[in-house]
Scaffold this motif. Structure first.
Motif, mmCIF file in Angstrom:
data_model
loop_
_atom_site.group_PDB
_atom_site.id
_atom_site.type_symbol
_atom_site.label_atom_id
_atom_site.label_comp_id
_atom_site.label_asym_id
_atom_site.label_seq_id
_atom_site.Cartn_x
_atom_site.Cartn_y
_atom_site.Cartn_z
ATOM 1 N N SER A 223 0.838 -1.211 0.000
ATOM 2 C CA SER A 223 0.000 0.000 0.000
ATOM 3 C C SER A 223 0.868 1.253 0.000
ATOM 4 N N ASP B 231 -5.955 -1.302 -4.653
ATOM 5 C CA ASP B 231 -5.329 -1.817 -3.435
ATOM 6 C C ASP B 231 -6.273 -2.805 -2.752
ATOM 7 N N GLU B 232 -6.075 -4.067 -3.019
ATOM 8 C CA GLU B 232 -6.906 -5.159 -2.481
ATOM 9 C C GLU B 232 -8.401 -4.861 -2.640
HETATM 10 MG MG MG Z 1 -2.030 -2.825 2.138
#
Ligand code: MG
Ligand code: ADP
Length: 253
Positions: free
Chosen positions: A44, A174-175
């Motif tokens: 991240s 991000d995910e």
């Molecule tokens: Mg992360």
């Protein structure tokens, strides 16, 4: 063609905590680059550097032709004026694990908001375009609903439409499916498959290995703030070169 993202030796720390320890990473135009790695490995943080949200403290990071971090040639940090920074950020779409939609606005208003307030489009034109983006993510029929009236998968698709409405040249995920119930994951991945097929340049942090294998051009394994290895997804999954990659893959497969 020059890469859309080109990181060499990127370093970043939060105070004393070194988070990125020399990341080498490149994304070509139109490429779908998937990133995996244990929690806390800096995935991240790296996306936030690419997006200009965190200062790069060493190495070089070029994104969309702009030097985001330390400029090796000039030997100094690139000074961003607020205007330059806003102009840069506008070129990148970001989709998070949590959808961060405006709760008091309809799906359509969420998607039309930035084009009106940031790009200055006339409201009617922005609504028309927003509707096209909602159609693209399969939500035209839900345009009038507020986030709480939508499922998590639908909310994430609105978030993708909202990012697309700014005509980004690069999308960072991000995910995007990590917070979703398992039965809602596919509808979001399906939208991302469509984007990839349309040629969007994408960096996708995800533990959906099947998606990475099917859609990704490249799979990169992060650990302890460095890229441990990177390669064609099917090859990396079938034949990881490092024990850490092997151990991580067997924990998510
Ligand atoms: Mg992360
Ligand atoms: P990942 O996304 O791979 O799980 P992160 O980039 O979120 O990893 O975090 C990398 C490391 O940086 C972790 O050790 C985390 O605790 C730390 N970290 C992340 N954000 C902050 C912050 N705002 N302040 C201090 N430390 C942070």
């Amino acid at each position: 063609m020059s890469p859309v993202v080109h990181a060499t030796g990127v370093r970043m720390s939060y105070g004393e905590t070194q988070v990125l320890n020399g990341v080498d990473f490149a994304v070509a135009p139109g490429e779908v680059s998937c990133v995996i790695g244990p929690s806390g490995s800096g995935k991240s943080t790296f996306l936030r550097c690419v997006n200009g949200l965190e200062p790069v403290l060493g190495g070089s990071l070029r994104v969309l032709g702009e030097e985001v971090g330390y400029n090796l040639r000039e030997g100094r940090y690139r000074p961003w004026s607020p205007k330059e920074f806003a102009a840069f950020r506008r070129r990148i779409g970001m989709v998070f694990q949590r959808f961060n939609l405006f709760a008091h606005q309809s799906a359509l208003e969420n998607v039309a908001c930035a084009p009106v307030h940031v790009l200055g489009l006339p409201a009617e034109q922005a609504r028309r375009t927003a509707m096209e983006h909602l159609e693209r993510v399969g939500l035209a029929a839900h345009a009038h609903k507020r986030p709480h009236q939508l499922s998590g998968g639908q909310q994430q698709r609105v978030a993708i439409a909202r990012a697309l409405a700014m005509s980004p040249e690069l999308m960072l995920f991000d995910e995007p499916t990590s917070a979703l119930d398992p039965e809602l994951v596919d509808e979001v991945l399906e939208v991302m498959r469509g984007l990839a097929a349309d040629g969007m340049t994408m960096v996708v942090v995800t533990h959906e290995i099947a998606f990475a294998r099917e859609v990704g051009d490249r799979l990169t394994f992060f650990a302890d703030g460095v890229v441990v290895e990177s390669g064609p997804p099917a090859e990396l999954v079938a034949n990881p070169g490092h024990e850490r990659t092997r151990a991580f893959l067997s924990s998510v497969l």
